[in-house]
Scaffold this motif. Structure first.
Motif, short mmCIF file in Angstrom:
data_model
loop_
_atom_site.label_atom_id
_atom_site.label_comp_id
_atom_site.label_asym_id
_atom_site.label_seq_id
_atom_site.Cartn_x
_atom_site.Cartn_y
_atom_site.Cartn_z
N SER A 37 3.96 3.72 -17.58
CA SER A 37 5.32 3.32 -17.94
C SER A 37 6.35 4.00 -17.02
CB SER A 37 5.59 3.68 -19.41
OG SER A 37 6.86 3.25 -19.79
N LEU A 38 6.13 5.28 -16.73
CA LEU A 38 7.01 5.99 -15.79
C LEU A 38 6.95 5.36 -14.40
CD1 LEU A 38 6.28 9.70 -16.80
CD2 LEU A 38 8.43 8.45 -17.14
N ALA B 284 6.23 2.23 -13.74
CA ALA B 284 6.92 0.94 -13.81
C ALA B 284 8.43 1.15 -13.71
CB ALA B 284 6.55 0.22 -15.10
N ASP B 285 8.94 2.16 -14.41
CA ASP B 285 10.37 2.47 -14.34
C ASP B 285 10.78 2.85 -12.93
OD1 ASP B 285 10.57 1.99 -17.05
OD2 ASP B 285 10.62 4.11 -17.63
N GLU B 286 9.94 3.66 -12.29
CA GLU B 286 10.22 4.11 -10.91
C GLU B 286 10.32 2.93 -9.95
OE1 GLU B 286 10.96 6.76 -7.83
OE2 GLU B 286 10.80 7.27 -9.96
N LEU B 287 9.47 1.94 -10.16
CA LEU B 287 9.46 0.76 -9.29
C LEU B 287 10.40 -0.34 -9.79
CD1 LEU B 287 5.62 0.48 -8.56
CD2 LEU B 287 7.40 1.27 -6.99
N GLU B 288 11.08 -0.06 -10.92
CA GLU B 288 12.00 -1.03 -11.53
C GLU B 288 11.30 -2.35 -11.83
OE1 GLU B 288 15.52 -1.26 -9.12
OE2 GLU B 288 15.94 0.89 -9.35
N LEU B 289 10.10 -2.24 -12.41
CA LEU B 289 9.32 -3.42 -12.77
C LEU B 289 9.24 -3.53 -14.29
CD1 LEU B 289 6.31 -3.37 -10.29
CD2 LEU B 289 8.11 -5.08 -10.42
N ASP B 290 9.36 -4.74 -14.79
CA ASP B 290 9.23 -4.99 -16.21
C ASP B 290 7.77 -5.28 -16.51
OD1 ASP B 290 9.80 -5.50 -18.85
OD2 ASP B 290 10.42 -7.57 -18.50
N MET B 291 7.10 -4.33 -17.13
CA MET B 291 5.68 -4.47 -17.46
C MET B 291 5.47 -3.95 -18.87
SD MET B 291 2.48 -3.00 -15.26
CE MET B 291 0.81 -2.93 -15.93
N GLU C 6 0.84 -1.21 0.00
CA GLU C 6 0.00 0.00 0.00
C GLU C 6 0.87 1.26 0.00
OE1 GLU C 6 -3.60 2.01 2.63
OE2 GLU C 6 -3.21 -0.14 2.81
N GLY C 7 1.96 1.25 0.75
CA GLY C 7 2.87 2.39 0.80
C GLY C 7 3.52 2.66 -0.55
N LEU C 8 3.98 1.60 -1.22
CA LEU C 8 4.59 1.75 -2.55
C LEU C 8 3.58 2.28 -3.56
CD1 LEU C 8 6.78 -1.46 -2.81
CD2 LEU C 8 7.60 0.89 -2.90
N LEU C 9 2.36 1.76 -3.52
CA LEU C 9 1.33 2.21 -4.47
C LEU C 9 0.92 3.65 -4.20
CD1 LEU C 9 -0.92 -0.98 -4.65
CD2 LEU C 9 0.88 -0.26 -6.23
N GLY C 10 1.00 4.08 -2.94
CA GLY C 10 0.64 5.45 -2.59
C GLY C 10 1.60 6.48 -3.15
N SER C 11 2.80 6.04 -3.55
CA SER C 11 3.79 6.98 -4.09
C SER C 11 3.75 7.09 -5.62
CB SER C 11 5.19 6.54 -3.66
OG SER C 11 5.54 5.32 -4.31
N LEU C 12 2.85 6.33 -6.27
CA LEU C 12 2.79 6.37 -7.73
C LEU C 12 2.23 7.69 -8.24
CD1 LEU C 12 1.41 2.80 -8.56
CD2 LEU C 12 3.78 3.58 -8.59
N GLN C 13 2.74 8.12 -9.38
CA GLN C 13 2.23 9.33 -10.04
C GLN C 13 0.80 9.07 -10.52
OE1 GLN C 13 4.88 10.76 -13.08
NE2 GLN C 13 3.32 12.05 -14.00
N GLN C 14 -0.07 10.07 -10.42
CA GLN C 14 -1.45 9.94 -10.84
C GLN C 14 -1.77 10.95 -11.93
OE1 GLN C 14 -3.34 7.44 -9.93
NE2 GLN C 14 -1.96 6.64 -8.37
#
Length: 202
Positions: A77-78, A80-87, A7-15
Protein backbone atom coordinates in the motif's frame (compact mmCIF):
# COMPACT_ATOMS: atom_id res chain seq x y z
CA UNK A 1 6.34 3.14 -20.78
CA UNK A 2 9.70 1.73 -21.80
CA UNK A 3 10.92 -1.51 -20.25
CA UNK A 4 14.00 0.12 -18.68
CA UNK A 5 11.86 2.89 -17.18
CA UNK A 6 9.52 0.30 -15.64
CA UNK A 7 12.48 -1.65 -14.24
CA UNK A 8 13.91 1.56 -12.73
CA UNK A 9 10.63 2.44 -11.00
CA UNK A 10 10.24 -1.09 -9.63
CA UNK A 11 13.83 -1.02 -8.36
CA UNK A 12 12.95 1.87 -6.04
CA UNK A 13 10.09 0.05 -4.27
CA UNK A 14 10.36 -0.69 -0.55
CA UNK A 15 11.00 -4.37 0.21
CA UNK A 16 10.72 -6.67 3.24
CA UNK A 17 12.75 -5.70 6.31
CA UNK A 18 11.87 -8.91 8.16
CA UNK A 19 10.69 -11.49 5.63
CA UNK A 20 8.80 -14.52 6.92
CA UNK A 21 10.38 -17.83 5.91
CA UNK A 22 7.19 -19.80 6.56
CA UNK A 23 5.53 -17.75 3.80
CA UNK A 24 8.61 -18.04 1.55
CA UNK A 25 8.78 -14.27 1.23
CA UNK A 26 11.43 -13.23 -1.28
CA UNK A 27 11.32 -9.93 -3.11
CA UNK A 28 10.48 -10.12 -6.81
CA UNK A 29 13.40 -8.32 -8.43
CA UNK A 30 12.72 -5.42 -10.81
CA UNK A 31 14.35 -7.22 -13.76
CA UNK A 32 12.15 -10.30 -13.54
CA UNK A 33 8.97 -8.36 -12.62
CA UNK A 34 9.30 -5.92 -15.50
CA UNK A 35 9.77 -8.73 -18.00
CA UNK A 36 6.88 -10.75 -16.62
CA UNK A 37 4.50 -7.83 -16.92
CA UNK A 38 5.90 -6.26 -20.03
CA UNK A 39 4.86 -9.52 -21.74
CA UNK A 40 1.44 -8.95 -20.23
CA UNK A 41 -5.13 -8.14 -12.97
CA UNK A 42 -5.05 -9.72 -9.68
CA UNK A 43 -1.67 -10.15 -8.00
CA UNK A 44 -1.84 -13.36 -5.93
CA UNK A 45 0.55 -13.38 -2.98
CA UNK A 46 1.33 -9.77 -3.81
CA UNK A 47 4.02 -9.34 -1.14
CA UNK A 48 5.40 -5.82 -1.56
CA UNK A 49 3.13 -5.25 -4.57
CA UNK A 50 5.77 -5.38 -7.31
CA UNK A 51 3.82 -7.32 -9.95
CA UNK A 52 0.47 -5.61 -9.38
CA UNK A 53 2.05 -2.16 -9.33
CA UNK A 54 3.90 -2.93 -12.55
CA UNK A 55 0.58 -3.93 -14.11
CA UNK A 56 -0.86 -0.61 -12.97
CA UNK A 57 2.08 1.30 -14.42
CA UNK A 58 1.50 -0.48 -17.71
CA UNK A 59 -2.10 0.67 -17.79
CA UNK A 60 -4.15 -2.12 -16.19
CA UNK A 61 -7.62 -0.77 -15.61
CA UNK A 62 -8.06 -2.18 -12.10
CA UNK A 63 -5.51 -4.04 -9.97
CA UNK A 64 -6.13 -5.99 -6.77
CA UNK A 65 -3.35 -7.43 -4.62
CA UNK A 66 -4.07 -10.43 -2.40
CA UNK A 67 -1.78 -11.55 0.42
CA UNK A 68 -2.12 -13.45 3.69
CA UNK A 69 0.41 -11.24 5.47
CA UNK A 70 -0.74 -7.89 6.93
CA UNK A 71 2.78 -6.43 6.87
CA UNK A 72 3.10 -7.23 3.17
CA UNK A 73 -0.20 -5.49 2.45
CA UNK A 74 1.03 -2.44 4.38
CA UNK A 75 4.29 -2.27 2.39
CA UNK A 76 2.44 -2.77 -0.92
CA UNK A 77 0.00 0.00 0.00
CA UNK A 78 2.88 2.38 0.80
CA UNK A 79 4.49 1.49 -2.54
CA UNK A 80 1.20 2.19 -4.36
CA UNK A 81 0.97 5.59 -2.64
CA UNK A 82 4.59 6.35 -3.55
CA UNK A 83 3.87 5.62 -7.22
CA UNK A 84 0.50 7.42 -7.02
CA UNK A 85 -1.31 4.31 -8.24
CA UNK A 86 -4.84 3.32 -7.28
CA UNK A 87 -4.61 -0.35 -6.30
CA UNK A 88 -6.82 -2.33 -3.94
CA UNK A 89 -5.41 -4.79 -1.42
CA UNK A 90 -7.15 -7.69 0.30
CA UNK A 91 -5.65 -9.66 3.17
CA UNK A 92 -6.68 -13.30 2.79
CA UNK A 93 -5.47 -16.84 2.37
CA UNK A 94 -5.60 -17.59 -1.37
CA UNK A 95 -6.86 -21.10 -0.61
CA UNK A 96 -9.98 -19.57 0.98
CA UNK A 97 -10.58 -16.93 -1.66
CA UNK A 98 -14.27 -16.53 -2.45
CA UNK A 99 -14.54 -15.07 -5.93
CA UNK A 100 -16.93 -16.22 -8.59
CA UNK A 101 -15.43 -18.20 -11.44
CA UNK A 102 -13.82 -16.01 -14.11
CA UNK A 103 -14.21 -12.86 -11.99
CA UNK A 104 -10.73 -11.60 -12.94
CA UNK A 105 -9.30 -11.10 -16.42
CA UNK A 106 -5.65 -11.83 -15.64
CA UNK A 107 -3.77 -13.20 -12.64
CA UNK A 108 -0.07 -12.48 -12.18
CA UNK A 109 1.86 -14.16 -9.42
CA UNK A 110 5.15 -15.22 -8.00
CA UNK A 111 3.81 -17.90 -5.64
CA UNK A 112 5.82 -19.63 -2.92
CA UNK A 113 7.87 -22.31 -4.69
CA UNK A 114 6.72 -24.95 -2.23
CA UNK A 115 10.12 -25.57 -0.67
CA UNK A 116 8.85 -24.84 2.88
CA UNK A 117 5.29 -26.05 2.40
CA UNK A 118 4.98 -28.70 -0.27
CA UNK A 119 2.28 -27.88 -2.78
CA UNK A 120 1.96 -24.19 -1.88
CA UNK A 121 2.69 -23.21 -5.49
CA UNK A 122 -0.03 -25.54 -6.73
CA UNK A 123 -2.62 -24.05 -4.33
CA UNK A 124 -1.96 -20.68 -5.97
CA UNK A 125 -2.13 -22.08 -9.50
CA UNK A 126 -5.34 -23.99 -8.85
CA UNK A 127 -7.13 -20.89 -7.53
CA UNK A 128 -5.74 -18.64 -10.27
CA UNK A 129 -7.10 -20.94 -12.98
CA UNK A 130 -10.53 -20.92 -11.29
CA UNK A 131 -10.92 -17.15 -11.15
CA UNK A 132 -9.10 -15.96 -14.30
CA UNK A 133 -11.07 -15.55 -17.52
CA UNK A 134 -8.13 -14.63 -19.75
CA UNK A 135 -4.72 -15.79 -18.59
CA UNK A 136 -2.51 -16.61 -15.64
CA UNK A 137 1.15 -15.54 -15.67
CA UNK A 138 3.19 -17.27 -13.02
CA UNK A 139 6.74 -18.08 -11.97
CA UNK A 140 7.67 -21.64 -10.97
CA UNK A 141 10.95 -23.44 -10.41
CA UNK A 142 12.23 -24.94 -13.65
CA UNK A 143 12.81 -28.26 -11.90
CA UNK A 144 9.03 -28.60 -11.51
CA UNK A 145 8.22 -27.94 -15.17
CA UNK A 146 6.79 -31.36 -16.08
CA UNK A 147 4.68 -31.55 -12.92
CA UNK A 148 3.35 -28.00 -13.39
CA UNK A 149 2.30 -28.62 -16.99
CA UNK A 150 0.75 -32.02 -16.35
CA UNK A 151 -1.22 -30.82 -13.31
CA UNK A 152 -2.42 -27.59 -14.96
CA UNK A 153 -3.73 -29.42 -18.02
CA UNK A 154 -5.09 -32.60 -16.41
CA UNK A 155 -6.26 -31.52 -12.98
CA UNK A 156 -6.81 -27.75 -13.12
CA UNK A 157 -8.56 -27.70 -16.50
CA UNK A 158 -6.17 -25.29 -18.25
CA UNK A 159 -6.62 -25.24 -22.01
CA UNK A 160 -2.92 -24.44 -22.47
CA UNK A 161 0.24 -24.21 -20.40
CA UNK A 162 3.27 -22.64 -22.03
CA UNK A 163 6.69 -21.63 -20.75
CA UNK A 164 7.30 -18.15 -22.17
CA UNK A 165 10.88 -17.88 -20.96
CA UNK A 166 13.46 -19.30 -18.60
CA UNK A 167 14.73 -16.78 -16.07
CA UNK A 168 17.13 -16.57 -13.16
CA UNK A 169 15.46 -15.56 -9.90
CA UNK A 170 17.96 -13.80 -7.63
CA UNK A 171 17.38 -14.97 -4.07
CA UNK A 172 19.27 -12.65 -1.69
CA UNK A 173 20.64 -13.77 1.67
CA UNK A 174 17.59 -12.98 3.81
CA UNK A 175 17.39 -15.74 6.40
CA UNK A 176 19.88 -17.10 8.94
CA UNK A 177 20.11 -20.49 7.23
CA UNK A 178 21.21 -18.88 3.94
CA UNK A 179 24.92 -19.59 3.54
CA UNK A 180 25.53 -17.60 0.34
CA UNK A 181 25.11 -13.87 -0.26
CA UNK A 182 22.90 -14.59 -3.27
CA UNK A 183 21.66 -17.64 -5.15
CA UNK A 184 20.23 -17.78 -8.66
CA UNK A 185 17.26 -20.12 -8.94
CA UNK A 186 16.18 -21.25 -12.41
CA UNK A 187 12.52 -20.34 -12.90
CA UNK A 188 10.03 -20.57 -15.74
CA UNK A 189 7.68 -17.76 -16.66
CA UNK A 190 4.45 -19.57 -17.53
CA UNK A 191 1.32 -18.47 -19.37
CA UNK A 192 -1.71 -20.57 -18.59
CA UNK A 193 -5.04 -20.14 -20.33
CA UNK A 194 -8.13 -21.25 -18.41
CA UNK A 195 -10.52 -23.55 -20.22
CA UNK A 196 -13.63 -21.41 -20.69
CA UNK A 197 -15.77 -20.07 -23.49
CA UNK A 198 -15.10 -16.41 -22.81
CA UNK A 199 -12.81 -14.38 -25.10
CA UNK A 200 -9.15 -14.71 -24.22
CA UNK A 201 -7.40 -11.53 -22.99
CA UNK A 202 -3.75 -10.61 -23.36
Amino acid sequence: MKLKQLEGLLGSLQQFETPKIELEQYPTGPHIASRLLYTVVADFGCGCGTLGLAAGLLGAEHVIGFDIDAESIEIASLNADELELDMDFIQCDIRNLRLSDRAIDTVVMNPPFGTRKKGADMDFLSMALKVASGAVYSLHKTTTRDHIKRTALREYNASSAEVLSELRFDVPQLYKFHKKKEVDVAVDLWRFVPNNNRPKHL
